[in-house]
Design an enzyme around this catalytic site. Structure first.
Site, short mmCIF file in Angstrom:
data_model
loop_
_atom_site.label_atom_id
_atom_site.label_comp_id
_atom_site.label_asym_id
_atom_site.label_seq_id
_atom_site.Cartn_x
_atom_site.Cartn_y
_atom_site.Cartn_z
N LEU A 164 0.87 -1.19 0.00
CA LEU A 164 0.00 0.00 0.00
C LEU A 164 0.90 1.23 0.00
O LEU A 164 1.95 1.22 0.64
CB LEU A 164 -0.87 -0.09 1.24
CG LEU A 164 -1.55 1.07 1.95
CD1 LEU A 164 -2.64 0.49 2.85
CD2 LEU A 164 -0.62 1.92 2.77
N ASP B 122 0.32 5.76 -1.15
CA ASP B 122 -0.42 7.00 -0.85
C ASP B 122 -1.93 6.83 -0.56
O ASP B 122 -2.61 6.12 -1.30
CB ASP B 122 -0.37 7.95 -2.05
CG ASP B 122 1.00 8.11 -2.64
OD1 ASP B 122 1.95 7.47 -2.16
OD2 ASP B 122 1.13 8.86 -3.61
N TYR C 237 -2.66 6.23 -10.76
CA TYR C 237 -1.83 6.82 -9.71
C TYR C 237 -2.67 7.74 -8.81
O TYR C 237 -3.88 7.83 -8.95
CB TYR C 237 -0.65 7.58 -10.35
CG TYR C 237 0.58 6.72 -10.59
CD1 TYR C 237 0.53 5.33 -10.51
CD2 TYR C 237 1.81 7.30 -10.87
CE1 TYR C 237 1.68 4.55 -10.71
CE2 TYR C 237 2.96 6.54 -11.08
CZ TYR C 237 2.88 5.16 -10.99
OH TYR C 237 4.01 4.40 -11.18
N ASP D 167 -0.87 13.73 -9.58
CA ASP D 167 -1.49 13.81 -8.26
C ASP D 167 -2.42 15.02 -8.12
O ASP D 167 -2.23 15.90 -7.28
CB ASP D 167 -0.42 13.84 -7.15
CG ASP D 167 0.62 12.72 -7.31
OD1 ASP D 167 0.27 11.69 -7.89
OD2 ASP D 167 1.76 12.89 -6.85
N GLU E 276 5.80 16.05 -5.40
CA GLU E 276 4.71 15.08 -5.53
C GLU E 276 3.57 15.47 -4.59
O GLU E 276 3.77 16.19 -3.60
CB GLU E 276 5.21 13.67 -5.18
CG GLU E 276 6.21 13.12 -6.19
CD GLU E 276 6.48 11.62 -5.98
OE1 GLU E 276 6.38 10.88 -6.96
OE2 GLU E 276 6.80 11.21 -4.86
C1 FRU Z 1 4.01 9.33 -4.23
C2 FRU Z 1 3.76 8.79 -5.63
C3 FRU Z 1 2.84 9.71 -6.41
C4 FRU Z 1 2.25 8.78 -7.43
C5 FRU Z 1 2.10 7.51 -6.63
C6 FRU Z 1 2.29 6.24 -7.42
O1 FRU Z 1 4.34 8.33 -3.33
O2 FRU Z 1 4.97 8.61 -6.32
O3 FRU Z 1 3.48 10.83 -6.98
O4 FRU Z 1 1.04 9.24 -7.93
O5 FRU Z 1 3.06 7.56 -5.60
O6 FRU Z 1 2.02 5.12 -6.64
#
Ligand code: FRU
Length: 485
Positions: free
Chosen positions: A48, A50, A109, A180, A233
């Site tokens: 798991l 984000d 994502y 994101d 991010e």
């Molecule tokens: C942050 C990240 C985000 C991306 C996701 C992919 O941890 O790298 O930028 O959307 O995880 O799992």
């Protein structure tokens, strides 16, 4: 496009369910792990990361998240789905987003939910990695990061995926790393913020504007005067008590004394921006967490208006072991839910969500002078109030893990129980109070009303369960509770 070869084949819900059955023995294996957390959200199996799309709808909190159930065998990413009404009882559901379209074949994502008139607008990044050429750097070539929308009335059933933007719609000086999305409303207009890396490898958060939540036009970007990391991010914009903050996870910042000690950072800038024009001011970056395991937090406002934060209780690319539990077929967890508030100094602070108080059992509170000792359970909450806040102290938390305050520096030393985690510290004027949450394999330490936090995984034997506080002259009160989920 038609001749393009993709590394992965789309994975539909049916294919997922078949694989899930094949892997089902892993569920019991994960459950049998003594390191399994008792009151934190964790994957039933696999990986798991984000938190995504956090929201509360009709009393139910929806906690979607990046979920790689068949890790490390098959690294397909899904949006896992967990619901709770009270942040104590969690219900796990089938994923809601699958890597089943050409826009997100390498993973739906991270993204977020915006609610309007009872409808959930869920925006996320569709990740695509092409493999039709050998020379892609996946920064300026070979990658697609698409902005995709789905909507839902109940948080369980979603409409068809709708492609809103591709890399062509993002400013041309950006690399292919744009992701994101988070959506919010200001001045009766909608804004979407996304994390970005430009072609010079400078991180920023870019802002789009919309009148209808589906057509988006680029408006502006937030960046620092001098470059601050190569990629930002998971940006979150938040307005609390009339103060604005921009939360981001900058990658690639060099450590500086006690600051920026992890490979990837997470923190907030005080922000001032009316979103009418393109002027803005970013204040000084403040690290959200000083521990080893905190990244990609997401914030949302619940139906009562509280701002709640959940973070990924890990961090990418760490030098220490983040996969200790992989022997039992699962890895990583979420932090405890935290409430955000702004303190008198204007800092954005975190404290455990008040719901967690319902887990308290066998509590007591007593004054102390100099030192105290007590045996504890593995899952506990400790609150310490220090009346003379500049006194040096040493607090053994679990086994050899120690929190030390000496001459203005507060340090967490994991010694033998950090699986490679060493020491993290913070220069702080004084320590007025501590609130500590301990679970089987995690510690969350809130300092000075949560103006500073240390979050870490811990891998001790769970046999030496004795708190020991030592100082010469410290005085105050300790409040202790056993926690049961
Ligand atoms: C942050 C990240 C985000 C991306 C996701 C992919 O941890 O790298 O930028 O959307 O995880 O799992």
């Amino acid at each position: 496009m038609a001749s393009m070869t993709l590394k992965k084949k789309p994975m539909t819900k049916d294919a997922f369910l078949k694989k899930w059955k094949e892997h089902s023995a892993q569920l019991a294996l994960a459950d049998s792990d003594p390191l399994r957390l008792k009151y934190h959200l964790q994957p039933p199996m696999g990986w798991l990361n984000d938190p995504n799309g956090l929201c509360q709808k009709d009393g139910v909190y929806h906690i979607y998240h990046q979920f790689v159930p068949f890790y490390p065998d098959l690294c397909s990413v899904f949006w896992g789905h967990v619901t709770t009404k009270d942040f104590i009882h969690y219900e796990y559901h089938e994923p809601v987003l699958y890597p089943d379209s050409k826009w997100d074949v390498n993973g739906p994502y991270s993204g977020s939910t915006f609610q309007k008139d009872g409808l959930m607008f869920v925006y996320y990044t569709g990740n695509v990695r092409r493999t039709d050429r050998a020379d892609y750097d996946y920064i300026t070539g070979g990658r697609e990061q698409n902005t995709v929308l789905v909507t839902s009335r109940d948080g369980f059933h979603f409409t068809e995926k709708q492609l809103l933007m591709t890399n062509k719609n993002y400013p041309s000086d950006l690399s292919l790393h744009v992701r994101d999305p988070q959506v919010f409303c200001e001045n009766d207009c909608y804004y979407m913020i996304q994390g970005a890396r430009d072609l010079k490898a400078h991180g920023s958060a870019i802002v789009f504007e919309s009148e209808n939540l589906t057509d988006w036009i680029y408006k502006m970007r937030f960046e620092t005067d001098t470059p601050f990391g190569y990629m930002w991010e998971c940006p979150n914009y938040i307005k609390l008590d009339n103060r604005q903050f921009l939360i981001v996870c900058p990658q690639g910042i060099q450590s500086e004394g006690l600051n920026y000690a992890n490979i990837n950072q997470c923190g907030y800038f005080p922000l001032s921006c009316d979103f009418k024009g393109t002027d803005y001011k970013l204040g000084e970056f403040h690290q959200f967490d000083r521990g080893f395991d905190f990244y990609a937090p997401q914030v949302f406002q619940d139906e009562s208006g509280r701002w709640i934060l959940l973070g990924w209780m890990s961090t990418p690319d760490a030098e220490y072991d983040c996969e200790q539990t992989m022997e039992h077929g699962w890895v990583h967890a979420m932090t405890a839910p935290r409430e955000l508030y702004v303190n008198r100094e204007g800092a954005l602070c975190q404290r455990p969500a008040r719901e967690l108080e319902r887990m308290r059992k066998n509590g007591d509170s007593q004054p102390f002078q100099g030192s105290f000792q007590r045996s504890v359970s593995v899952c506990f909450e400790l609150k310490v109030r220090l009346d003379n806040p500049t006194e040096n102290f040493r607090l053994i938390l679990r086994d050899s893990a120690v929190l030390r305050y000496q001459d203005g520096i507060l340090a967490l030393d994991m010694a033998e129980c950090g699986a490679g985690r060493t020491v993290r510290g913070l220069e702080t004027g004084a320590v007025h109070d501590l609130q500590i949450l301990s679970d089987t394999s995690s510690l969350e330490i809130f300092v000075n009303g949560g103006a500073e936090v240390f979050t870490t995984r811990i891998f001790d034997s769970m046999e030496r369960l004795q708190l020991e506080f030592a100082s010469e002259h410290a005085e105050g009160t300790i409040e202790y509770y056993e926690l049961t989920a």
